[in-house]
Design a protein around this motif. Structure first.
Motif, short mmCIF file in Angstrom:
data_model
loop_
_atom_site.label_atom_id
_atom_site.label_comp_id
_atom_site.label_asym_id
_atom_site.label_seq_id
_atom_site.Cartn_x
_atom_site.Cartn_y
_atom_site.Cartn_z
N PHE A 1 -6.39 3.14 -16.94
CA PHE A 1 -5.29 3.50 -16.06
C PHE A 1 -5.28 2.65 -14.81
CE2 PHE A 1 -3.44 6.63 -12.96
CZ PHE A 1 -2.14 6.43 -13.38
N PRO B 1 -4.85 -4.79 -3.81
CA PRO B 1 -4.80 -4.12 -5.10
C PRO B 1 -6.05 -3.28 -5.36
CG PRO B 1 -5.31 -6.44 -5.36
CD PRO B 1 -4.97 -6.24 -3.92
N ILE B 2 -5.88 -2.30 -6.19
CA ILE B 2 -7.03 -1.47 -6.56
C ILE B 2 -7.98 -2.32 -7.37
CG2 ILE B 2 -7.73 0.60 -7.78
CD1 ILE B 2 -4.85 1.58 -7.44
N LEU C 1 -2.47 0.18 -13.51
CA LEU C 1 -1.90 0.27 -12.16
C LEU C 1 -1.90 -1.09 -11.49
CD1 LEU C 1 -3.19 3.54 -10.48
CD2 LEU C 1 -0.88 2.95 -11.14
N ASN C 2 -2.95 -1.82 -11.69
CA ASN C 2 -3.03 -3.15 -11.10
C ASN C 2 -1.96 -4.07 -11.65
OD1 ASN C 2 -5.05 -2.93 -9.21
ND2 ASN C 2 -6.69 -3.20 -10.71
N ARG D 1 -6.52 -0.28 -14.55
CA ARG D 1 -6.11 -1.62 -14.96
C ARG D 1 -4.58 -1.71 -15.05
NH1 ARG D 1 -8.83 -3.15 -20.31
NH2 ARG D 1 -10.78 -2.76 -19.25
N ASN E 1 0.10 3.22 -4.52
CA ASN E 1 -0.07 1.89 -5.09
C ASN E 1 0.79 0.87 -4.34
OD1 ASN E 1 -1.32 0.23 -6.84
ND2 ASN E 1 0.09 0.60 -8.55
N ARG F 1 -11.33 -3.34 -9.48
CA ARG F 1 -12.26 -2.76 -10.44
C ARG F 1 -13.70 -2.97 -9.97
NH1 ARG F 1 -11.85 -4.88 -16.03
NH2 ARG F 1 -13.69 -3.57 -16.23
#
Lengths: 254, 174
Positions: free
Chosen positions: B24, A209-210, B28-29, B26, A203, A212
């Protein structure tokens, strides 16, 4: 059984049975030793006296026909209900007071019999609640049965736990099974810790960023929707570009 | 007896994994975004935050159906509420922890006295106490519920590990 039918059979149809009225229905006197008769006729009493309110009208009709019915009363019928009505009519003619008392008696006995039936019906349902059946040589009192049911529940739960934990089926003994379960939970928790460390590193290392929602750049990490669909196994609903993007990791996940 | 007889509502495992992954990721972000402000925090603390996020996500997916998830949620809510207090009272933290341990022991003893003493593998054994320590909220759990709760907790933990492993694999590959 309908009272009018009973009256008809008792008065019009001549019944060719041999035994006398007093043998079966010795109700001419109150104390006339009618125990056997009562025992025999209880079923017919239930039928005949089920409608207590209609009895008065029947009696009046019986008294009207009394002149012709007298002689036939001596020749008894096979049908017990018809006997019952005929005897009641006879008693009504001879001494009405005695008949009244007998009716009350019979009603009392009837109610007692009904209570007995209810109690037997009440005693049956609790047997349905206890699903454990005592085998030969096992204790049958309620405490033992409850205890046995409880033990079965516990063992069933243990079996569920054994199925959950891999490699626990071969272990024999509850203590060892519990040890195995404890080890499994501990390993899972350690794994979570380890994976969270890894994820944290990933991370922080990642510039973007990851996300969605999917982005069409190839270099980006796979979007969340991919992971979501990855577990649901709905591969056919995914768009084409997702397949291209995920590549080999997608198949491994599924 | 009544708590044991009721049938637990089990979640569809696929739904569980999906929901957990959603929450999860979300979390983490948000951790990543917060980390930009506090970049100098140690790696240990950050990984702990990720771990807590994972547990929270799983507990919130399970919701209040299970007592272990309830315990986790309660603990986390209290933790976030008490964080400022704790920050102010770092010096008294040690005493507080000791007092908490004593309280737990007392509660434990009261429970064990109150409950029936029959043959139950989850009772009166070293394993039982270990299990109670491991499962969140296990200290106050009825010995009847313990088996069910452990089963559900194992299921959820396995799903959680699976999802996290998949995420790690995905991100390390690309």
């Amino acid at each position: 059984m309908d009272p009018p039918i009973i009256n008809e059979t008792s008065f019009s149809a001549a019944n060719p049975s041999s035994y006398s009225l007093t043998e079966i229905w010795p109700f001419s006197s109150i104390n006339g030793g009618g125990n056997e008769g009562l025992g025999l006729k209880m079923g017919s009493f239930i039928n005949g006296f089920g409608e207590a309110g209609n009895n008065r009208d029947e009696e009046s009709s019986v008294t009207e026909h009394s002149g012709s019915g007298r002689k036939r009363r001596d020749a008894n019928s096979e049908d017990e209900s018809s006997k019952l009505v005929s005897t009641s009519s006879g008693n009504n003619l001879s001494n009405s007071n005695g008949k009244r008392t007998k009716m009350s008696e019979s009603k009392d006995e009837l109610s007692g019999l009904k209570v007995d039936g209810e109690s037997s019906k009440l005693s049956e349902p609790p047997k349905d609640y206890i699903h454990v059946r005592a085998r030969r040589g096992q204790a049958t009192d309620s405490h033992s049965l409850a205890e046995r049911a409880r033990r079965e529940k516990i063992s069933e739960r243990m079996r569920i736990l054994q199925d959950l934990v891999p490699g626990c089926n071969k272990v024999i003994g509850k203590a060892l099974v519990l040890d195995e379960i404890i080890n499994y939970i501990q390993s899972l928790q350690h794994q979570v810790e380890f994976l969270s460390m890894k994820l944290e590193a990933v991370n922080t290392r990642m510039n973007t960023p990851i996300e969605r929602y999917p982005t069409k750049d190839v270099g980006h990490p796979p979007p969340f929707d991919a992971t979501g669909l990855l577990f649901s196994g709905q591969e056919s609903q995914q768009p084409e570009w997702l397949h291209m993007q995920l590549g080999s990791s997608f198949e491994r996940g599924t | 007896m009544s708590s044991a007889s009721q049938q637990p509502t089990s979640i569809n495992p696929i739904h569980l994994k999906n929901q957990f992954a959603l929450r999860f990721v979300r979390a983490l972000n948000t951790i990543k975004n917060q980390k930009g402000s506090a970049h100098d925090t140690q790696m240990h603390c950050r990984s702990r935050r990720v771990k807590i996020a994972a547990y929270t996500a799983m507990a919130s997916v399970v919701g209040s159906r299970r007592s272990w998830s309830r315990a986790v949620l309660w603990k986390i809510r209290n933790r976030s509420r008490n964080q400022d207090l704790l920050r102010n009272k770092i010096m008294t933290n040690h005493h507080r922890r000791r007092r908490h341990a004593k309280l737990c022991m007392k509660r434990r003893n009261r429970n064990s006295i109150r409950e029936d003493v029959y043959l139950n593998p989850f009772r009166y054994s070293v394993q039982e106490s270990k299990l109670r320590k491991m499962v969140p909220g296990g200290r106050n759990m009825d010995s009847w519920c313990l088996g069910d709760e452990i089963a559900d907790y194992i299921k959820c933990l396995a799903a959680q590990v699976e999802v996290m492993q998949t995420l790690v694999d995905l991100y390390t590959v690309t």
